[in-house]
Motif scaffolding. Structure first.
Motif, PDB file in Angstrom:
ATOM      1  N   ASP A  59     -63.690  -3.311  24.457  1.00  0.00           N
ATOM      2  CA  ASP A  59     -64.930  -4.009  24.923  1.00  0.00           C
ATOM      3  C   ASP A  59     -64.330  -4.654  26.007  1.00  0.00           C
ATOM      4  O   ASP A  59     -64.504  -4.777  27.520  1.00  0.00           O
ATOM      5  N   LEU A  60     -63.470  -5.348  25.807  1.00  0.00           N
ATOM      6  CA  LEU A  60     -63.136  -6.288  26.563  1.00  0.00           C
ATOM      7  C   LEU A  60     -62.347  -4.909  28.527  1.00  0.00           C
ATOM      8  O   LEU A  60     -62.563  -5.740  29.581  1.00  0.00           O
ATOM      9  N   LEU A  61     -61.739  -4.597  27.788  1.00  0.00           N
ATOM     10  CA  LEU A  61     -60.699  -4.175  28.702  1.00  0.00           C
ATOM     11  C   LEU A  61     -61.702  -3.494  29.774  1.00  0.00           C
ATOM     12  O   LEU A  61     -61.661  -2.914  30.864  1.00  0.00           O
ATOM     13  N   ARG A  62     -62.777  -2.584  28.574  1.00  0.00           N
ATOM     14  CA  ARG A  62     -64.315  -1.711  29.462  1.00  0.00           C
ATOM     15  C   ARG A  62     -65.063  -2.837  30.416  1.00  0.00           C
ATOM     16  O   ARG A  62     -65.532  -1.794  30.856  1.00  0.00           O
ATOM     17  N   ALA A  63     -65.395  -3.597  30.415  1.00  0.00           N
ATOM     18  CA  ALA A  63     -65.813  -4.687  30.681  1.00  0.00           C
ATOM     19  C   ALA A  63     -65.924  -5.437  32.200  1.00  0.00           C
ATOM     20  O   ALA A  63     -66.443  -4.715  32.724  1.00  0.00           O
ATOM     21  N   PHE A  64     -64.762  -4.958  32.715  1.00  0.00           N
ATOM     22  CA  PHE A  64     -64.654  -5.657  34.579  1.00  0.00           C
ATOM     23  C   PHE A  64     -62.735  -4.786  34.225  1.00  0.00           C
ATOM     24  O   PHE A  64     -62.445  -4.792  34.045  1.00  0.00           O
ATOM     25  N   ASP A  65     -63.068  -5.497  35.880  1.00  0.00           N
ATOM     26  CA  ASP A  65     -61.615  -5.083  36.462  1.00  0.00           C
ATOM     27  C   ASP A  65     -61.453  -6.699  37.253  1.00  0.00           C
ATOM     28  O   ASP A  65     -61.494  -7.439  35.994  1.00  0.00           O
ATOM     29  N   ALA A  66     -60.355  -6.528  37.186  1.00  0.00           N
ATOM     30  CA  ALA A  66     -59.675  -7.175  37.508  1.00  0.00           C
ATOM     31  C   ALA A  66     -60.299  -8.615  37.995  1.00  0.00           C
ATOM     32  O   ALA A  66     -60.149  -9.592  38.321  1.00  0.00           O
ATOM     33  N   GLU A  67     -61.022  -8.109  39.385  1.00  0.00           N
ATOM     34  CA  GLU A  67     -61.425  -8.293  40.318  1.00  0.00           C
ATOM     35  C   GLU A  67     -62.854  -9.371  39.904  1.00  0.00           C
ATOM     36  O   GLU A  67     -62.744 -10.382  39.927  1.00  0.00           O
ATOM     37  N   GLU A  68     -63.428  -8.935  38.742  1.00  0.00           N
ATOM     38  CA  GLU A  68     -64.320  -8.915  38.508  1.00  0.00           C
ATOM     39  C   GLU A  68     -64.260  -9.919  37.494  1.00  0.00           C
ATOM     40  O   GLU A  68     -64.987 -11.223  37.052  1.00  0.00           O
TER      41      GLU A  68
END
Length: 752
Positions: free
Chosen positions: A648-657
Motif C-alpha cells: 500500500d505504501l509503494l502504491r500510494a506515491f512516487d518519490a516526488e510525491e
C-alpha cells in the motif's frame, strides 16, 4: 486540528513525468490523413527500392572482399568501448545492430567465393554498406504498410498489428536475457541432453556452449588488445612517432622506412592517424576468424570435437545461392549457422549470436524423435524447477509449493508453483512451449495458437485457482476442501498475483493485452496475468533484491498492461518501474500509447558492467529516505500484514510525491509541538490515492503529552478517514513529535 490533504486536480504531466520522457509525439497532433498519405507513398517507394538495395549490396560484395566489410561493421557496430567508468551504452557505429550484420552475412553467402571481390574496403565502401543494409532492413518493414491499408475490420487491424510486432521482434531483437544469465540458463537447461546429442552429433550441448563462450571471450580479448594498441599509436604527438609506434605494435619486425618516405609532407597527424586506422582495419577480418586449434586450446576439448561443432555452425560461401532474399529477414539461416568456413578458418563476426539463437540451434540439432521428445520434456522440467527455485530465493520466508495436483468439478488440474508470503499469494504457471518458425514470422494462426498456449490457458488456470482461494478466505468449506492438496492456509489471503512464465521470449505479444483483446485473441472473460520470460523474471528479482518490491512490480505490471498500450520490453518496464514505481495515475487517466523503449539503458549497463567485473552503483527504486525507512522497519518486524502495508505504501506515491508528504509532515510536527497543550486537537493528514488504489493513508502526528491517548484515537481517526476517502481500508501511521527519527510509533489498518 484536523488537516486533510486532498489529491491535486492538476495531473502534473508537465513536471511530474518530465524525467520519464512523457511528451506528445509530433505525429499524434498532426493531420492523420496527411500522415497516412505519407506512409502509403513511403511504402510504395520502399517496394521499388527493395530490389535495388539488394543489388547495391551484391555489387559491392562482388567488388570488395565481403569478409573485410562485414568484419569492420561487426567490430564497430556491435562492440561497446569500456572505460574506467564501465561499459558504454553506445557502439562506435551508430545505428548498426546485430541483425544488420546477420543480413550482411546472409547476402554474402548468396555468392560463391569465386564471385567475391578481392579489394580491401575503403572508408567510402564502409559508408555504402552501412547505409545500404540499414535502408534494406527498414524497407523490408516499411513495405508492409500497404498490407494494413487493405484491412477494414477493427479486429483484423489489431491482428495485423500484433503480427507486425512479432515480425519486428523477430527481425531486430536479439537478447532474451543478459549474457551471464543466458550462459547459465543454457548450461543447466541442456546439460541433461549431453549424452543423446553426443551420440548423434559427436559433441554435447555443454561442449557447444563451452566453444561458443570461448569464441566470444577470445573475440573480446582480441578487440581489447587491438584497442590498446591503437591507443598507443594515437598517443604519439608526431607523424613519424605514430608510424613507428604502429609498426612496432601491429607489424613487429617490419621496417617503417618505406612508408615514412612515401608520406607527403603536407599530411597532418590526423590524416596519418586515419590512414593507419584504415590499415589496422584490414586486420579485423583475421581477428574475427577462429581455428579448431585456437578453440581446442581455449576449452581443453579434443580438436575433433571442436571441429564438429564449428562445422555444425558454419556455411560455406555460396550456400545460400538459391535462397529467396525475402526469407533472409524473418528466417535467416545465419541464425542457426553464424560462421563462414574458409579453409581452416571460421569467420564469426558476431559470436554472441550463438547465444541469441541457442534455443533454435539446439532444436535444430534434435533431429530424431527420441531427441525431440527428450528436449520437450527437459524444457518443461527445467522451467518448472527453475521457477520454483527462483521464487523461493526471491521471496525469503515464503511457503512455496510446486507441482500441486488438485481436483475441481470432476477434473484434474496441476499448478506449477504457489508461493504464500504474509497475506499475499503468487500463482505462477510455467509454459515451456517453443515458439514455432511460422509464429516468429508472424503467421496469424500460429501466433494465435501461441497466445492460447502461453497466455490464455495459463491465465484461465490461475484465475480458477484465484477464485477458489478467495472463496476459501471467506470461509467457504467446499473451496477449502478443494485446496487441501496445497497444504497451505489461505484463510488470511488478501492479495493474489498471477504470473505465467515462459522459456522463449514472447514479451512483445504478452505485454499487449489491450491489442490482444481488440484483436479477438484474448477472451473478455479471461483477466490476463503478467506473462514474463524466465530470464527476465530472474533479472527483475536480481535488480530489485527485495521481496516486497518484486511482488509490487508483478502486481502493478499486471495492472498497467490492462490500462495502457505500451511499447517496450521487460527491461524497459523495469527501468520505468525504478523511476516511477509504476505510480503513473496521470498517464493512466489520459490512456496514451506509451513508449518506454530505451528506459532499460541504466539496467542493461549495470548488468553488463557486473559481467565485466566492474563495480558500478546498482539502480534502485526511486524512494524518499523516510518512506524507505518506514518500509524497512515494517519488514524488519514482519508482523502479520507487513507485506500488505508495504504494498500500500509503494502504491500510494512516487518519490516526488513522497517528498511533498514528508515536507507537510514536518510542517504539521511544528504545529503539533506549538499547540501540544491543546488536548482536544489532533493533527492528521489523510491521503486519498487515485481511484485504482484501494487504501487511503492517514498520518497522525502527536506530541508526547498525547501519547497515552493515541490508541484510543486510532479507531476514531480510522473511521473518519474511511468515510472521507470513500475507501474500505485505511493505513494509519502514528508519529510522536519527540521521537521524530523513528519511522513511526504505530502502524496498522482500519477497515470498513
Amino acid at each position: 486540528m484536523a488537516k486533510k490533504r486532498k489529491p491535486s486536480k492538476n495531473n502534473g504531466r508537465s513536471d511530474r513525468f518530465r524525467d520519464y520522457g512523457l511528451i506528445a509525439h509530433p505525429l499524434s497532433i498532426a493531420d492523420q490523413e496527411v500522415i497516412k498519405e505519407g506512409l502509403i507513398a513511403n511504402a510504395t517507394a520502399q517496394i521499388e527500392a527493395f530490389p535495388k538495395l539488394q543489388e547495391t549490396l551484391l555489387e559491392l560484395f562482388r567488388r570488395v572482399f565481403p569478409i573485410h566489410l562485414i568484419a569492420i561493421v561487426g567490430q564497430y557496430g556491435l562492440f561497446s568501448p569500456v572505460s574506467s567508468e564501465g561499459i558504454s551504452d553506445r557502439t562506435l557505429m551508430a545505428g548498426i545492430q546485430q541483425h544488420h550484420v546477420e543480413l550482411l552475412q546472409a547476402f554474402s553467402l548468396t555468392l560463391d567465393d569465386g564471385e567475391w571481390g578481392s579489394l580491401p574496403a575503403k572508408p567510402q565502401d564502409v559508408e555504402i554498406v552501412i547505409e545500404t543494409v540499414k535502408a534494406l532492413a527498414d524497407a523490408f518493414h516499411a513495405r508492409r504498410f500497404l498490407e494494413a491499408q487493405q484491412v477494414e475490420e477493427k479486429n483484423e487491424r489489431y491482428q495485423l498489428l500484433l503480427r507486425e510486432k512479432m515480425r519486428l521482434h523477430t527481425q531486430m531483437i536479439r537478447n532474451w536475457g543478459h549474457f551471464g544469465q543466458v550462459v547459465d540458463i543454457t548450461r543447466r537447461l541442456y546439460a541433461p541432453l549431453d549424452t543423446l546429442l553426443e551420440e548423434m552429433h559427436g559433441f554435447s550441448a555443454t561442449d557447444l556452449i563451452d566453444v561458443a563462450h570461448a569464441m566470444l571471450k577470445l573475440h573480446e580479448r582480441r578487440s581489447s588488445d587491438r584497442f590498446q594498441k591503437l591507443k598507443l599509436v594515437f598517443a604519439e604527438k608526431t607523424v613519424r612517432g605514430a608510424i613507428r609506434r604502429y609498426y612496432a605494435v601491429f607489424m613487429p619486425g617490419e621496417d617503417p622506412s618505406l612508408f615514412l618516405s612515401a608520406i607527403p609532407r603536407e599530411w597532418s597527424l590526423d590524416m596519418v592517424r586515419q590512414r593507419l586506422l584504415a590499415h589496422a582495419d584490414i586486420l579485423l577480418a583475421p581477428q574475427a576468424c577462429h581455428t579448431v586449434d585456437d578453440l581446442a586450446a581455449a576449452t581443453s576439448l579434443p580438436g575433433a570435437t571442436v571441429g564438429k561443432i564449428l562445422d555444425a555452425l558454419a556455411f560455406v560461401p555460396g550456400a545460400l545461392a538459391s535462397s529467396d532474399p525475402e526469407h533472409l529477414f524473418l528466417g535467416n539461416p545465419v541464425w542457426l549457422k553464424p560462421a563462414i568456413q574458409m579453409g581452416s578458418d571460421y569467420f564469426i563476426p558476431a559470436p554472441q549470436s550463438i547465444f541469441s539463437f541457442i534455443h533454435l540451434i539446439v532444436r535444430g540439432l534434435a533431429t530424431t524423435p527420441e531427441l525431440k521428445k527428450a528436449l520437450e520434456q527437459r524444457r518443461a522440467r527445467f522451467l518448472e524447477h527453475e521457477l520454483a527455485s527462483l521464487l523461493s530465493a526471491a521471496l525469503p520466508g515464503a511457503d512455496v509449493r510446486a507441482d500441486v495436483q488438485w481436483q475441481f468439478e470432476g477434473r484434474g488440474y496441476q499448478t506449477d508453483v504457489v508461493a504464500k508470503l504474509d497475506r499475499v499469494i503468487v500463482i505462477a504457471e510455467a509454459k515451456s512451449a517453443a515458439l514455432t518458425d511460422a509464429g516468429l514470422r508472424g503467421a496469424p494462426d500460429r501466433i494465435r495458437r501461441h497466445v492460447s498456449d502461453l497466455i490464455v490457458d495459463p491465465s484461465r488456470q490461475s484465475l480458477r485457482l484465484e477464485q477458489l482461494i478467495r472463496r476459501a478466505s471467506k470461509g467457504d468449506e467446499d473451496a477449502q476442501a478443494i485446496l487441501a492438496p496445497f497444504g497451505a492456509d489461505f484463510a488470511d489471503a488478501d492479495e493474489i498475483v498471477r504470473i505465467s512464465v515462459t522459456l522463449d521470449d514472447f514479451s512483445i505479444i504478452a505485454s499487449s493485452e489491450q491489442e490482444l483483446r481488440l484483436a479477438g485473441w484474448l477472451p473478455d472473460d479471461v483477466p490476463m496475468g503478467c506473462t514474463i520470460g524466465i530470464a527476465d523474471l530472474a533479472a527483475v528479482a536480481d535488480m530489485l533484491g527485495d521481496p516486497a518490491q518484486l511482488v509490487h512490480y508483478l502486481a502493478e505490471r499486471q495492472r498497467i498492461q490492462k490500462t495502457l498500450q505500451v511499447l517496450g520490453d521487460e527491461m524497459d518496464f523495469l527501468g520505468f518501474y525504478l523511476r516511477s514505481g509504476f505510480n503513473i495515475a496521470a498517464i493512466e487517466r489520459d490512456k496514451p500509447r506509451l513508449s518506454i523503449s530505451g528506459m532499460s539503458a541504466e539496467v542493461d549497463r549495470w548488468f553488463m558492467n557486473r559481467e565485466l567485473g566492474r563495480k558500478t552503483l546498482k539502480p534502485r527504486l526511486s524512494q524518499n529516505s523516510y518512506f524507505a525507512k518506514v518500509i524497512g522497519e515494517v519488514r524488519r518486524h514482519a508482523r502479520p500484514g507487513w507485506l500488505i502495508i508495504t504494498l500500500d505504501l509503494l502504491r500510494a506515491f512516487d518519490a516526488e510525491e513522497q517528498a511533498k508528504v514528508v515536507k507537510e509532515l514536518d510542517q504539521l510536527r511544528r504545529e503539533a509541538i506549538r499547540r501540544r497543550k491543546e488536548i482536544d486537537r489532533t493533527a492528521t493528514i489523510t491521503i486519498t490515492p487515485p481511484a485504482n488504489r484501494r487504501t487511503a493513508i492517514l498520518f497522525h502526528i502527536y506530541p508526547p503529552e498525547q501519547a497515552a491517548r493515541r490508541h484510543a484515537l486510532r479507531a476514531q481517526l480510522g473511521a473518519m478517514a474511511l468515510e472521507t476517502s470513500g475507501r474500505d481500508r485505511c493505513l494509519l501511521i502514528g508519529r510522536d513529535t519527540s521521537r521524530w527519527n523513528d519511522p513511526y510509533a504505530y502502524i496498522g489498518f482500519a477497515e470498513a
